[in-house]
Design a protein around this motif. Structure first.
Motif, PDB file in Angstrom:
ATOM      1  N   PHE A 279      -7.253  60.870  45.533  1.00 47.23           N
ATOM      2  CA  PHE A 279      -8.410  61.218  44.698  1.00 47.23           C
ATOM      3  C   PHE A 279      -9.715  60.816  45.382  1.00 47.23           C
ATOM      4  CE2 PHE A 279      -4.849  60.666  41.746  1.00 47.23           C
ATOM      5  CZ  PHE A 279      -4.878  61.886  41.109  1.00 47.23           C
ATOM      6  N   LYS A 280      -9.724  60.927  46.689  1.00 48.79           N
ATOM      7  CA  LYS A 280     -10.898  60.552  47.479  1.00 48.79           C
ATOM      8  C   LYS A 280     -12.135  61.304  46.985  1.00 48.79           C
ATOM      9  CE  LYS A 280     -12.179  59.812  52.303  1.00 48.79           C
ATOM     10  NZ  LYS A 280     -11.737  59.989  53.717  1.00 48.79           N
ATOM     11  N   GLY A 281     -13.211  60.556  46.792  1.00 51.29           N
ATOM     12  CA  GLY A 281     -14.440  61.174  46.301  1.00 51.29           C
ATOM     13  C   GLY A 281     -14.556  61.198  44.793  1.00 51.29           C
ATOM     14  N   ASN A 282     -13.493  60.795  44.071  1.00 54.25           N
ATOM     15  CA  ASN A 282     -13.492  60.721  42.616  1.00 54.25           C
ATOM     16  C   ASN A 282     -13.427  59.261  42.182  1.00 54.25           C
ATOM     17  OD1 ASN A 282     -12.930  63.740  41.828  1.00 54.25           O
ATOM     18  ND2 ASN A 282     -11.462  63.260  43.422  1.00 54.25           N
ATOM     19  N   SER A 283     -13.991  58.955  41.034  1.00 53.73           N
ATOM     20  CA  SER A 283     -14.019  57.558  40.593  1.00 53.73           C
ATOM     21  C   SER A 283     -12.634  56.995  40.307  1.00 53.73           C
ATOM     22  CB  SER A 283     -14.895  57.420  39.338  1.00 53.73           C
ATOM     23  OG  SER A 283     -14.388  58.190  38.270  1.00 53.73           O
ATOM     24  N   ILE A 284     -11.658  57.846  40.073  1.00 54.72           N
ATOM     25  CA  ILE A 284     -10.303  57.348  39.825  1.00 54.72           C
ATOM     26  C   ILE A 284      -9.714  56.683  41.075  1.00 54.72           C
ATOM     27  CG2 ILE A 284      -8.915  59.377  40.487  1.00 54.72           C
ATOM     28  CD1 ILE A 284      -7.415  58.957  37.814  1.00 54.72           C
ATOM     29  N   ALA A 285     -10.332  56.936  42.227  1.00 55.70           N
ATOM     30  CA  ALA A 285      -9.883  56.320  43.477  1.00 55.70           C
ATOM     31  C   ALA A 285     -10.342  54.873  43.607  1.00 55.70           C
ATOM     32  CB  ALA A 285     -10.386  57.130  44.673  1.00 55.70           C
ATOM     33  N   TYR A 286     -11.305  54.458  42.792  1.00 56.57           N
ATOM     34  CA  TYR A 286     -11.795  53.083  42.893  1.00 56.57           C
ATOM     35  C   TYR A 286     -10.701  52.083  42.533  1.00 56.57           C
ATOM     36  CZ  TYR A 286     -16.636  54.852  42.905  1.00 56.57           C
ATOM     37  OH  TYR A 286     -17.813  55.490  43.194  1.00 56.57           O
ATOM     38  N   PRO A 287     -10.554  51.006  43.297  1.00 55.69           N
ATOM     39  CA  PRO A 287      -9.605  49.956  42.901  1.00 55.69           C
ATOM     40  C   PRO A 287     -10.113  49.216  41.673  1.00 55.69           C
ATOM     41  CG  PRO A 287     -10.868  49.268  44.824  1.00 55.69           C
ATOM     42  CD  PRO A 287     -11.218  50.716  44.579  1.00 55.69           C
TER      43      PRO A 287
ATOM     44  N   GLU B 224       0.596  65.819  43.385  1.00 56.73           N
ATOM     45  CA  GLU B 224      -0.196  65.844  42.161  1.00 56.73           C
ATOM     46  C   GLU B 224       0.719  65.866  40.944  1.00 56.73           C
ATOM     47  OE1 GLU B 224      -3.988  68.237  40.210  1.00 56.73           O
ATOM     48  OE2 GLU B 224      -2.939  69.089  41.943  1.00 56.73           O
ATOM     49  N   GLY B 225       0.436  64.965  39.993  1.00 55.62           N
ATOM     50  CA  GLY B 225       1.240  64.889  38.777  1.00 55.62           C
ATOM     51  C   GLY B 225       0.511  65.462  37.579  1.00 55.62           C
ATOM     52  N   TYR B 226       0.895  64.984  36.400  1.00 50.93           N
ATOM     53  CA  TYR B 226       0.338  65.511  35.149  1.00 50.93           C
ATOM     54  C   TYR B 226      -0.480  64.446  34.430  1.00 50.93           C
ATOM     55  CZ  TYR B 226       3.964  69.046  35.877  1.00 50.93           C
ATOM     56  OH  TYR B 226       4.759  70.037  36.415  1.00 50.93           O
ATOM     57  N   GLU B 227      -1.565  64.878  33.790  1.00 50.38           N
ATOM     58  CA  GLU B 227      -2.325  63.961  32.960  1.00 50.38           C
ATOM     59  C   GLU B 227      -1.490  63.579  31.742  1.00 50.38           C
ATOM     60  OE1 GLU B 227      -3.603  68.161  31.716  1.00 50.38           O
ATOM     61  OE2 GLU B 227      -3.026  67.105  33.555  1.00 50.38           O
ATOM     62  N   ARG B 228      -1.872  62.490  31.081  1.00 46.60           N
ATOM     63  CA  ARG B 228      -1.021  61.899  30.050  1.00 46.60           C
ATOM     64  C   ARG B 228      -0.795  62.810  28.851  1.00 46.60           C
ATOM     65  NH1 ARG B 228      -3.791  57.771  29.361  1.00 46.60           N
ATOM     66  NH2 ARG B 228      -2.894  56.419  30.947  1.00 46.60           N
ATOM     67  N   ASN B 229      -1.749  63.663  28.534  1.00 51.01           N
ATOM     68  CA  ASN B 229      -1.600  64.516  27.347  1.00 51.01           C
ATOM     69  C   ASN B 229      -1.055  65.902  27.688  1.00 51.01           C
ATOM     70  OD1 ASN B 229      -1.804  64.153  24.579  1.00 51.01           O
ATOM     71  ND2 ASN B 229      -3.720  65.260  24.407  1.00 51.01           N
TER      72      ASN B 229
ATOM     73  N   SER C 123      10.814  55.843  42.625  1.00 50.93           N
ATOM     74  CA  SER C 123       9.756  56.825  42.352  1.00 50.93           C
ATOM     75  C   SER C 123       8.910  56.308  41.205  1.00 50.93           C
ATOM     76  CB  SER C 123      10.352  58.189  42.003  1.00 50.93           C
ATOM     77  OG  SER C 123      11.163  58.102  40.849  1.00 50.93           O
ATOM     78  N   PHE C 124       7.721  56.870  41.049  1.00 53.62           N
ATOM     79  CA  PHE C 124       6.828  56.436  39.976  1.00 53.62           C
ATOM     80  C   PHE C 124       5.990  57.615  39.510  1.00 53.62           C
ATOM     81  CE2 PHE C 124       4.958  55.570  44.097  1.00 53.62           C
ATOM     82  CZ  PHE C 124       3.680  56.106  44.004  1.00 53.62           C
ATOM     83  N   ASN C 125       5.580  57.525  38.248  1.00 56.71           N
ATOM     84  CA  ASN C 125       4.811  58.603  37.624  1.00 56.71           C
ATOM     85  C   ASN C 125       3.561  57.989  37.003  1.00 56.71           C
ATOM     86  OD1 ASN C 125       4.190  61.171  36.658  1.00 56.71           O
ATOM     87  ND2 ASN C 125       5.384  60.914  34.789  1.00 56.71           N
ATOM     88  N   SER C 126       2.424  58.095  37.677  1.00 57.50           N
ATOM     89  CA  SER C 126       1.165  57.529  37.195  1.00 57.50           C
ATOM     90  C   SER C 126       0.355  58.624  36.516  1.00 57.50           C
ATOM     91  CB  SER C 126       0.358  56.946  38.363  1.00 57.50           C
ATOM     92  OG  SER C 126       1.099  55.938  39.026  1.00 57.50           O
ATOM     93  N   SER C 127       0.157  58.477  35.219  1.00 57.54           N
ATOM     94  CA  SER C 127      -0.565  59.496  34.460  1.00 57.54           C
ATOM     95  C   SER C 127      -1.796  58.894  33.819  1.00 57.54           C
ATOM     96  CB  SER C 127       0.336  60.094  33.372  1.00 57.54           C
ATOM     97  OG  SER C 127       1.414  60.797  33.956  1.00 57.54           O
ATOM     98  N   TYR C 128      -2.905  59.596  33.960  1.00 57.69           N
ATOM     99  CA  TYR C 128      -4.170  59.172  33.388  1.00 57.69           C
ATOM    100  C   TYR C 128      -4.643  60.237  32.402  1.00 57.69           C
ATOM    101  CZ  TYR C 128      -3.737  56.389  37.615  1.00 57.69           C
ATOM    102  OH  TYR C 128      -3.248  55.580  38.610  1.00 57.69           O
ATOM    103  N   ARG C 129      -5.815  60.015  31.813  1.00 52.06           N
ATOM    104  CA  ARG C 129      -6.343  60.963  30.836  1.00 52.06           C
ATOM    105  C   ARG C 129      -6.557  62.341  31.436  1.00 52.06           C
ATOM    106  NH1 ARG C 129     -11.412  58.593  27.566  1.00 52.06           N
ATOM    107  NH2 ARG C 129     -11.374  57.310  29.420  1.00 52.06           N
ATOM    108  N   SER C 130      -7.049  62.380  32.666  1.00 48.48           N
ATOM    109  CA  SER C 130      -7.441  63.669  33.254  1.00 48.48           C
ATOM    110  C   SER C 130      -6.818  63.923  34.613  1.00 48.48           C
ATOM    111  CB  SER C 130      -8.974  63.729  33.379  1.00 48.48           C
ATOM    112  OG  SER C 130      -9.590  63.531  32.133  1.00 48.48           O
ATOM    113  N   ALA C 131      -5.793  63.182  34.976  1.00 46.84           N
ATOM    114  CA  ALA C 131      -5.168  63.354  36.292  1.00 46.84           C
ATOM    115  C   ALA C 131      -3.795  62.708  36.298  1.00 46.84           C
ATOM    116  CB  ALA C 131      -6.047  62.748  37.386  1.00 46.84           C
TER     117      ALA C 131
END
Length: 420
Positions: free
Chosen positions: A147-155, A244-249, A287-295
């Protein structure tokens, strides 16, 4: 029964009365995490989480700890990419006392410059701790390049440079903009009445103000394809590959969780059985599935010695090629679905987990949900849903690759992690 209460200031409270326990779990959910930050203040959400434990106008940091200990209760907090949560779990007769502590921390924290500088040192040590953990580091690296360039990339922790520049004035301004009644949900589960919840929450949290800033809608986080390696003087190579995965909703969220369980999310999964148990090539692979509101980000992690790289990569590619074609057995599907369903049902016996489901759902989606309804959603996932999700996730030609290890020993080693 789930109750939703909206105070006069717009503060939302979701509450479930549970009469068969003797406790109450309360969570203050703030819609402020690292995705709300910038290049200049990355890490401020997490730093605030720390600072609110450092003392108020009437309680020192030691007083806060001693008061909660005297209740036999729990007080803690965590920060994620999307939110910050402060929570307590106490006996029912200490419910009001716990709200008094929480509200005091949020509204009356001293936020002293000297204490801030001390706490920055603690956060610096936390950052170093994660940097010293190659597993944590490579996961963060995968998110960063995906997610380079997006705020979701921030640690979430920020880094020493950004955290070091944050001052008390920055914290107060950030809290003024984010710790507002329209950006906070209070989630409560336990043996207390709705009438008491409303009365006490009005008393202790009625002073939250609505935000005067313009409401910012969710960003659309664009997924990118990248490969990156970072040198660390360690014995193993730690890698993550991601798609690329799915957002949480998303409608495919629960199907992707079941698929994750099939691939590498359990001891009976393909990766664990075929690469660790049957071949002994690695100690850890999952494996892991990380889901956020919009990504979303779906990935695989492992740690291995250099001589095992080619064999492990080959075996992972075999599994990915199979998944691209939707080759999943119905027995795998049924077993995984049953496990996910069972794990979730068991988790609901814990009031803290129920509080989390209610709070997170209301904060992110302004939706009050009965946790048991999620069981029905899992039940409704069908075999063909898993097959289609598998084809969609792994049908891409490019995989993101994050690698850490002794790169200087072999600068071209990342080329051996070719999953294209």
């Amino acid at each position: 029964m789930i109750h939703k209460i909206v105070l006069d200031n717009g503060l939302r409270i979701v509450f479930e009365q549970v009469d068969y326990v003797n406790s109450v779990t309360t969570g203050i959910w703030v819609g402020a995490g690292s995705i709300n930050e910038t290049d200049e203040n990355n890490g401020i959400s997490h730093l605030i989480e720390h600072m609110l434990f450092k003392g108020t106008k009437k309680r020192s940091a030691a007083d806060i700890a001693e008061e909660m200990d005297s209740m036999g209760g729990q007080l803690n907090a965590f920060t994620t990419k999307e939110c910050t949560c402060f929570y307590t779990k106490v006996t029912s007769y200490n419910f009001e006392a716990s709200l008094d502590v929480l509200s005091d921390m949020i509204f009356n924290s001293v936020l002293d410059e000297e204490e801030l500088e001390k706490e920055k040192k603690v956060v610096f040590e936390e950052i170093l701790m994660y940097d010293d953990s190659p597993e944590d580091y490579v996961h963060e690296l995968l998110t960063k390049i995906s997610f380079k360039g997006n705020s979701i990339a921030y640690p979430i922790l920020g880094d020493a440079n950004t955290v070091g520049k944050i001052g008390v004035a920055d914290i107060k301004k950030y809290m003024e903009n984010n710790y507002t009644s329209d950006n906070i949900v209070i989630s409560i589960v336990g043996n207390v009445t709705p009438e008491k919840v409303k009365a006490l929450c009005s008393e202790y949290f009625g002073q939250f103000k609505k935000s005067e800033a313009e409401t910012i809608k969710d960003s659309s986080y664009r997924y990118k394809n990248n490969i990156e390696s970072v040198h660390k003087s360690i014995e193993q190579y730690h890698f993550c590959i991601g798609v690329e995965g799915y957002e949480r909703n998303n409608k495919n969220y629960y199907a992707s969780n079941i698929l994750n369980n099939i691939i590498g999310g359990s001891m009976s999964s393909r990766l664990f059985q075929n690469i660790r148990e049957k071949s002994g090539l690695v100690y850890t692979i999952y494996s892991f599935n990380s889901s956020y509101r919009s990504a979303g980000l779906f990935g695989i992690y492992s740690a291995l010695k250099e001589e095992s790289i080619d064999e492990v990569v080959s075996r992972v590619k075999i599994e990915l090629d199979s998944l691209k074609k939707g080759n999943i057995t119905k027995s795998e599907f049924e077993r995984s679905k049953s496990q996910i369903q069972g794990n979730y049902i068991l988790s609901l016996e814990n009031t803290s987990n129920r509080m989390t489901v209610l709070g997170r759902r209301e904060l992110f989606y302004n939706e009050t949900i009965n946790p048991e309804d999620i069981v029905d959603t899992i039940k409704n996932v069908e075999y063909n849903d898993i097959v289609e999700v598998s084809k969609e996730l792994f049908g891409c030609d490019k995989y993101n690759i994050a690698l850490t290890g002794n790169i200087e020993k072999n600068k071209d080693i990342i080329k051996r992690f070719d999953f294209s």
